[in-house]
Design an enzyme around this catalytic site. Structure first.
Site, PDB file in Angstrom:
ATOM      1  N   ASN A   1       0.887  -1.168   0.000  1.00 43.48           N
ATOM      2  CA  ASN A   1       0.000   0.000   0.000  1.00 43.48           C
ATOM      3  C   ASN A   1       0.920   1.212   0.000  1.00 43.48           C
ATOM      4  O   ASN A   1       1.471   1.573   1.039  1.00 43.48           O
ATOM      5  CB  ASN A   1      -0.883  -0.032   1.259  1.00 43.48           C
ATOM      6  CG  ASN A   1      -1.704   1.241   1.417  1.00 43.48           C
ATOM      7  OD1 ASN A   1      -1.847   2.009   0.467  1.00 43.48           O
ATOM      8  ND2 ASN A   1      -2.231   1.461   2.609  1.00 43.48           N
ATOM      9  N   TRP A   2       1.077   1.802  -1.178  1.00 49.12           N
ATOM     10  CA  TRP A   2       2.029   2.918  -1.296  1.00 49.12           C
ATOM     11  C   TRP A   2       1.482   4.197  -0.662  1.00 49.12           C
ATOM     12  O   TRP A   2       2.216   5.131  -0.446  1.00 49.12           O
ATOM     13  CB  TRP A   2       2.362   3.176  -2.768  1.00 49.12           C
ATOM     14  CG  TRP A   2       3.144   2.085  -3.441  1.00 49.12           C
ATOM     15  CD1 TRP A   2       3.572   0.904  -2.898  1.00 49.12           C
ATOM     16  CD2 TRP A   2       3.609   2.076  -4.806  1.00 49.12           C
ATOM     17  NE1 TRP A   2       4.266   0.168  -3.833  1.00 49.12           N
ATOM     18  CE2 TRP A   2       4.300   0.862  -5.015  1.00 49.12           C
ATOM     19  CE3 TRP A   2       3.505   2.964  -5.874  1.00 49.12           C
ATOM     20  CZ2 TRP A   2       4.886   0.530  -6.235  1.00 49.12           C
ATOM     21  CZ3 TRP A   2       4.073   2.642  -7.096  1.00 49.12           C
ATOM     22  CH2 TRP A   2       4.759   1.429  -7.272  1.00 49.12           C
ATOM     23  N   LYS A   3       0.188   4.220  -0.392  1.00 48.78           N
ATOM     24  CA  LYS A   3      -0.470   5.425   0.167  1.00 48.78           C
ATOM     25  C   LYS A   3      -0.205   6.630  -0.748  1.00 48.78           C
ATOM     26  O   LYS A   3      -0.152   6.470  -1.953  1.00 48.78           O
ATOM     27  CB  LYS A   3       0.003   5.678   1.596  1.00 48.78           C
ATOM     28  CG  LYS A   3      -0.057   4.439   2.476  1.00 48.78           C
ATOM     29  CD  LYS A   3       0.094   4.759   3.917  1.00 48.78           C
ATOM     30  CE  LYS A   3       0.159   3.466   4.709  1.00 48.78           C
ATOM     31  NZ  LYS A   3       0.100   3.683   6.141  1.00 48.78           N
TER      32      LYS A   3
ATOM     33  N   HIS B   1      -9.368   1.165   4.721  1.00 49.87           N
ATOM     34  CA  HIS B   1      -8.113   1.406   5.450  1.00 49.87           C
ATOM     35  C   HIS B   1      -8.389   2.382   6.592  1.00 49.87           C
ATOM     36  O   HIS B   1      -9.187   3.309   6.453  1.00 49.87           O
ATOM     37  CB  HIS B   1      -7.059   1.973   4.495  1.00 49.87           C
ATOM     38  CG  HIS B   1      -5.691   1.984   5.100  1.00 49.87           C
ATOM     39  ND1 HIS B   1      -5.298   2.957   5.996  1.00 49.87           N
ATOM     40  CD2 HIS B   1      -4.646   1.125   4.978  1.00 49.87           C
ATOM     41  CE1 HIS B   1      -4.060   2.687   6.382  1.00 49.87           C
ATOM     42  NE2 HIS B   1      -3.650   1.584   5.781  1.00 49.87           N
TER      43      HIS B   1
ATOM     44  N   GLU C   1      -6.813   4.829   7.682  1.00 51.47           N
ATOM     45  CA  GLU C   1      -6.601   6.251   7.363  1.00 51.47           C
ATOM     46  C   GLU C   1      -7.816   6.825   6.659  1.00 51.47           C
ATOM     47  O   GLU C   1      -8.170   7.985   6.843  1.00 51.47           O
ATOM     48  CB  GLU C   1      -5.329   6.404   6.519  1.00 51.47           C
ATOM     49  CG  GLU C   1      -4.085   6.164   7.372  1.00 51.47           C
ATOM     50  CD  GLU C   1      -2.879   5.648   6.615  1.00 51.47           C
ATOM     51  OE1 GLU C   1      -2.870   5.680   5.374  1.00 51.47           O
ATOM     52  OE2 GLU C   1      -1.943   5.178   7.298  1.00 51.47           O
TER      53      GLU C   1
ATOM     54  N   GLU D   1      -5.314  -4.733  10.606  1.00 50.07           N
ATOM     55  CA  GLU D   1      -4.283  -3.724  10.790  1.00 50.07           C
ATOM     56  C   GLU D   1      -4.561  -2.951  12.075  1.00 50.07           C
ATOM     57  O   GLU D   1      -5.369  -2.007  12.075  1.00 50.07           O
ATOM     58  CB  GLU D   1      -4.283  -2.748   9.619  1.00 50.07           C
ATOM     59  CG  GLU D   1      -4.027  -3.393   8.280  1.00 50.07           C
ATOM     60  CD  GLU D   1      -3.441  -2.399   7.292  1.00 50.07           C
ATOM     61  OE1 GLU D   1      -2.336  -2.645   6.801  1.00 50.07           O
ATOM     62  OE2 GLU D   1      -4.076  -1.363   7.041  1.00 50.07           O
TER      63      GLU D   1
ATOM     64  N   GLY E   1       2.564   2.421  10.618  1.00 49.84           N
ATOM     65  CA  GLY E   1       3.510   3.513  10.412  1.00 49.84           C
ATOM     66  C   GLY E   1       4.195   3.968  11.690  1.00 49.84           C
ATOM     67  O   GLY E   1       4.834   5.013  11.714  1.00 49.84           O
TER      68      GLY E   1
ATOM     69  N   SER F   1       3.560  -1.975  10.374  1.00 45.99           N
ATOM     70  CA  SER F   1       5.016  -2.001  10.569  1.00 45.99           C
ATOM     71  C   SER F   1       5.623  -3.377  10.307  1.00 45.99           C
ATOM     72  O   SER F   1       6.563  -3.800  10.981  1.00 45.99           O
ATOM     73  CB  SER F   1       5.384  -1.503  11.975  1.00 45.99           C
ATOM     74  OG  SER F   1       4.929  -0.183  12.149  1.00 45.99           O
TER      75      SER F   1
ATOM     76  N   GLY G   1       2.829  -1.125   4.261  1.00 51.14           N
ATOM     77  CA  GLY G   1       2.875   0.305   3.948  1.00 51.14           C
ATOM     78  C   GLY G   1       4.305   0.745   3.675  1.00 51.14           C
ATOM     79  O   GLY G   1       4.832   0.565   2.579  1.00 51.14           O
ATOM     80  N   GLY G   2       4.944   1.299   4.692  1.00 54.06           N
ATOM     81  CA  GLY G   2       6.289   1.880   4.538  1.00 54.06           C
ATOM     82  C   GLY G   2       7.281   0.967   3.827  1.00 54.06           C
ATOM     83  O   GLY G   2       8.004   1.410   2.923  1.00 54.06           O
TER      84      GLY G   2
END
Ligand code: PEP
Length: 251
Positions: free
Chosen positions: A9-11, A96, A98, A168, A174, A214, A235-236
């Site tokens: 998930n590059w966001k 998600h 966010e 999640e 993150g 993470s 993610g990251g």
């Protein structure tokens, strides 16, 4: 048998040229990963068309990070499911944390989005997970159950073939703070039991449940060794091909 999936998930990260380079690096490194592990990259809307030019015909599947809750029409700024399939998307991430937290994504909107996505032939990565306050109040089981039931009660066992769940915990996203493998496993096993109550044991057994928060090459092995953890939503660490593929190699 359910599939193992590692999905990025590059966001809202990378420019289009950077995203294309990242996709090329993921495709190049993907040969190292056992064929039975499915690789998915989720990119911003602007990247989907050019990234699809890179991934089509490869083993890397393309995902969006959201879609509109209407099929078409006067919804300025929104992106429909047909637009997504027209640029080669096979998946979309929905729900998600966010989006729930910053963009008012409610269970009702998610039901509409998932219906549209499935009808368009997209697979859905449906995210659930408690926040820190809920975890500290020991409400994590109840929160995950409510998020799962409130949305998925609107779908059938047949629909579940195209729905992947991503657990999640919001406090782990993150933050560098990963849920322990045991903490993640107990929720995954619990969600699978919720699915069994809703759809029967076979559907529960066949549903892929990913862990997100993470996740990195150094902790993926321990997480993926758990019987109910079928992969990760990343993610990251998905922003570096080496780390993303390093996670997929943990199987
Ligand atoms: C995510 O937001 O889906 C996620 C898992 O992020 P990170 O890996 O950066 O915690």
């Amino acid at each position: 048998m359910r599939k193992n999936i590692v999905a990025g998930n590059w966001k809202m990260n990378t420019t289009v040229p950077e995203g294309v380079e990242l996709a090329k690096a993921v495709v190049a490194a993907s040969a190292q990963v056992p064929a039975e592990v499915e690789l998915v990259i989720g990119t911003p809307f602007t990247h989907l068309y050019p990234v699809n030019e890179v991934v089509k015909g490869t083993r890397v599947a393309l995902s969006a990070e959201n879609c509109a809750d209407h099929a078409k029409g006067a919804y300025t700024g929104e992106i429909s499911v047909d637009m997504l399939t027209s640029v080669g998307c096979q998946y979309t991430i929905l729900g998600h944390s966010e989006r729930r937290q910053y963009y008012g994504e409610t269970d009702e909107k998610l039901v509409e989005k998932i219906k549209l996505a499935l009808a368009a032939g997209l697979k859905v990565i449906f995210c659930i997970g408690e926040n820190l306050e809920e975890r500290e109040a020991e409400k994590h089981f109840a929160v995950c159950e409510a998020q799962t039931v409130n949305v998925l009660k609107n779908f059938t066992a047949e629909d579940m073939k195209n729905i992947v769940i991503a657990y999640e915990p919001v406090w782990a996203i993150g933050t560098g703070k990963t849920a322990t493998a045991d903490q993640a496993e107990e929720i995954h096993a619990f969600v699978r039991k919720v699915l069994a109550d809703m759809f029967g044991a076979q559907v529960a057994d066949d549903t892929t449940i990913l862990y997100g928060g993470s996740c990195k090459p150094s902790n993926a092995k321990e997480l993926f060794a758990k019987p109910d953890i079928d992969g990760g939503l990343i993610g990251g660490a998905a922003l570096k091909a080496e780390d993303f593929i390093g996670i997929a190699l943990a199987f």
